[in-house]
Design a protein around this motif. Structure first.
Motif, PDB file in Angstrom:
ATOM      1  N   SER A   1      -9.776   3.508  -1.207  1.00  0.00           N
ATOM      2  CA  SER A   1      -8.925   2.330  -1.339  1.00  0.00           C
ATOM      3  C   SER A   1      -7.741   2.481  -0.396  1.00  0.00           C
ATOM      4  O   SER A   1      -7.421   3.584   0.075  1.00  0.00           O
TER       5      SER A   1
ATOM      6  N   ALA B   1       3.636   6.241  -6.719  1.00  0.00           N
ATOM      7  CA  ALA B   1       2.731   6.993  -7.589  1.00  0.00           C
ATOM      8  C   ALA B   1       2.930   8.494  -7.416  1.00  0.00           C
ATOM      9  O   ALA B   1       2.920   9.249  -8.405  1.00  0.00           O
TER      10      ALA B   1
ATOM     11  N   THR C   1       0.815  -1.212   0.000  1.00  0.00           N
ATOM     12  CA  THR C   1       0.000   0.000   0.000  1.00  0.00           C
ATOM     13  C   THR C   1       0.848   1.261   0.000  1.00  0.00           C
ATOM     14  O   THR C   1       0.702   2.134  -0.870  1.00  0.00           O
TER      15      THR C   1
ATOM     16  N   THR D   1       3.377   1.610  -2.978  1.00  0.00           N
ATOM     17  CA  THR D   1       2.660   2.011  -4.196  1.00  0.00           C
ATOM     18  C   THR D   1       2.269   3.481  -4.129  1.00  0.00           C
ATOM     19  O   THR D   1       2.440   4.226  -5.103  1.00  0.00           O
ATOM     20  N   ALA D   2       1.731   3.896  -2.990  1.00  0.00           N
ATOM     21  CA  ALA D   2       1.323   5.297  -2.849  1.00  0.00           C
ATOM     22  C   ALA D   2       2.513   6.232  -3.042  1.00  0.00           C
ATOM     23  O   ALA D   2       2.424   7.229  -3.778  1.00  0.00           O
TER      24      ALA D   2
ATOM     25  N   VAL E   1      -4.573   2.281  -1.023  1.00  0.00           N
ATOM     26  CA  VAL E   1      -3.543   3.130  -1.620  1.00  0.00           C
ATOM     27  C   VAL E   1      -3.995   4.585  -1.628  1.00  0.00           C
ATOM     28  O   VAL E   1      -3.198   5.500  -1.386  1.00  0.00           O
ATOM     29  N   GLY E   2      -5.279   4.830  -1.884  1.00  0.00           N
ATOM     30  CA  GLY E   2      -5.794   6.191  -1.879  1.00  0.00           C
ATOM     31  C   GLY E   2      -5.636   6.852  -0.529  1.00  0.00           C
ATOM     32  O   GLY E   2      -5.209   8.019  -0.427  1.00  0.00           O
TER      33      GLY E   2
ATOM     34  N   ASP F   1      -5.048   8.497 -10.264  1.00  0.00           N
ATOM     35  CA  ASP F   1      -6.229   7.722 -10.646  1.00  0.00           C
ATOM     36  C   ASP F   1      -6.018   6.264 -10.275  1.00  0.00           C
ATOM     37  O   ASP F   1      -5.235   5.550 -10.901  1.00  0.00           O
ATOM     38  N   LEU F   2      -6.735   5.844  -9.235  1.00  0.00           N
ATOM     39  CA  LEU F   2      -6.661   4.456  -8.769  1.00  0.00           C
ATOM     40  C   LEU F   2      -7.848   3.642  -9.253  1.00  0.00           C
ATOM     41  O   LEU F   2      -7.881   2.431  -9.045  1.00  0.00           O
TER      42      LEU F   2
ATOM     43  N   GLY G   1      -3.781   2.300 -10.400  1.00  0.00           N
ATOM     44  CA  GLY G   1      -4.701   1.320  -9.850  1.00  0.00           C
ATOM     45  C   GLY G   1      -5.635   0.809 -10.925  1.00  0.00           C
ATOM     46  O   GLY G   1      -5.720   1.377 -12.028  1.00  0.00           O
TER      47      GLY G   1
END
Length: 321
Positions: free
Chosen positions: A157, A136, A129, A132-133, A159-160, A215-216, A239
């Motif tokens: 989400s 990005a 998580t 990835t965040a 990651v969001g 944009d996930l 995502g």
């Protein structure tokens, strides 16, 4: 003890194809070490693999693209037995068995040794998580000292929520979308309800548009995100909540002049020990607050996948042996 419990994906299908089985504990071999799994984050890529959308995966397979635990048997003197480690991606749960088990045999380059006081379920929520965040946001060009407006699509989400925590700590003005008003309480900053139509609240909030869009959601919203971002801004697709493929995509017609479209794949951050240690430090300091929605036992893995497939979570799902 020569056997372990593992959640085996017997074939492509619904959550019921995940079966708890007794398997031999994998034998250590050169270049690989055995990890006693203490927790594994659940990810939608595993859901899609289970559904049969990963054609390279051969069933039966123990899924799980990440895990945390302790080294039970090592072939690398730099990672001795008893070391706390995390592992993510590198074909875990795809080309070889992954984290949905009491033990996982993993390639040494994937193992990230860490020292932490965090509980296992919290630590298990971090690797995929937060790496990835962070990746990005790096792809968007956002870092300490950045100033501007960030829109996160798919904000509830895992990651969001992680990206919002990192961006807020950098001082950015953050807005996030959710399709479910009942999940809005999990969001900080500006909240926008995405009902499938235009994001009518965005022009009122930021008439010039956001400087960046993370944009996930992916396939369903990527083209719309290019329309929403300010001219010259950047959209990063990181995502696939709505699938992998954008149909009939025409770059010249769909990307406004000067606007940038990029992507981030979490496999690029496998083995990122230094970054994961920094993230753990920020969590321990209270700068980041991981959102663990629910913790499931390994024996309840089918229920966990059903919960994930029904989009009920606001944050990370974790399974512990």
């Amino acid at each position: 003890m020569n056997t372990m419990r593992a959640a085996v994906c017997a074939r492509a299908g619904g959550p019921e194809v995940l079966e708890i089985r007794e398997l031999p504990i994998p034998a250590v071999r050169d270049g690989w070490s055995l990890v006693r799994v203490e927790g594994a984050g659940l990810n939608r890529s595993e859901l899609r693999t289970r559904q049969g959308h990963s054609p390279d995966v051969v069933f039966p397979r123990v899924l799980g693209i990440e895990c945390v635990g302790t080294v039970a048997a090592s072939t690398d003197p730099r990672i001795p037995e008893g070391t706390t480690v995390a592992a993510v991606m590198g074909e875990m749960g795809r080309a070889f068995d992954g984290g949905y088990a009491e033990y996982a045999l993993l390639p040494n380059p994937l193992l990230m040794p860490v020292t932490t006081t965090l509980a296992w379920d919290v630590l298990a929520a971090l690797p995929e998580t937060y790496l990835t965040a962070q990746g990005a946001l790096d792809a968007l060009g956002i870092g300490p000292g950045s100033a501007g407006r960030l829109l996160i699509r798919g904000g509830t989400s895992s990651v969001g929520l992680a990206a919002a925590a990192i961006a807020t700590a950098h001082g950015l003005d953050v807005a996030a979308t959710t399709r479910r008003p009942g999940k809005a309480a999990a969001l900080t900053g500006h909240v926008l309800i995405d009902d499938g139509g235009p994001l009518t609240g965005l022009p009122r909030l930021w008439p010039e548009g956001p400087d960046w869009v993370l944009d996930l959601v992916g396939a369903r919203t990527a083209v719309d995100s290019l329309r929403l971002v300010r001219r010259g801004g950047t959209v990063c697709v990181a995502g696939s909540l709505s699938g992998w493929i954008v149909p009939d995509f025409e770059p010249i017609a769909k990307i406004p002049s000067g606007t940038k479209l990029t992507a981030f794949h979490s496999n690029d951050r496998r083995g990122s020990t230094h970054l994961l240690r920094r993230i753990i430090g920020e969590v321990e300091a209270g700068t980041y607050h991981p959102h663990v929605d629910r913790v499931f036992r390994l024996g309840d893995i089918a229920a966990a996948h059903r919960y994930m497939e029904e989009d009920r979570a606001a944050g990370k799902l974790v399974v512990v042996p």
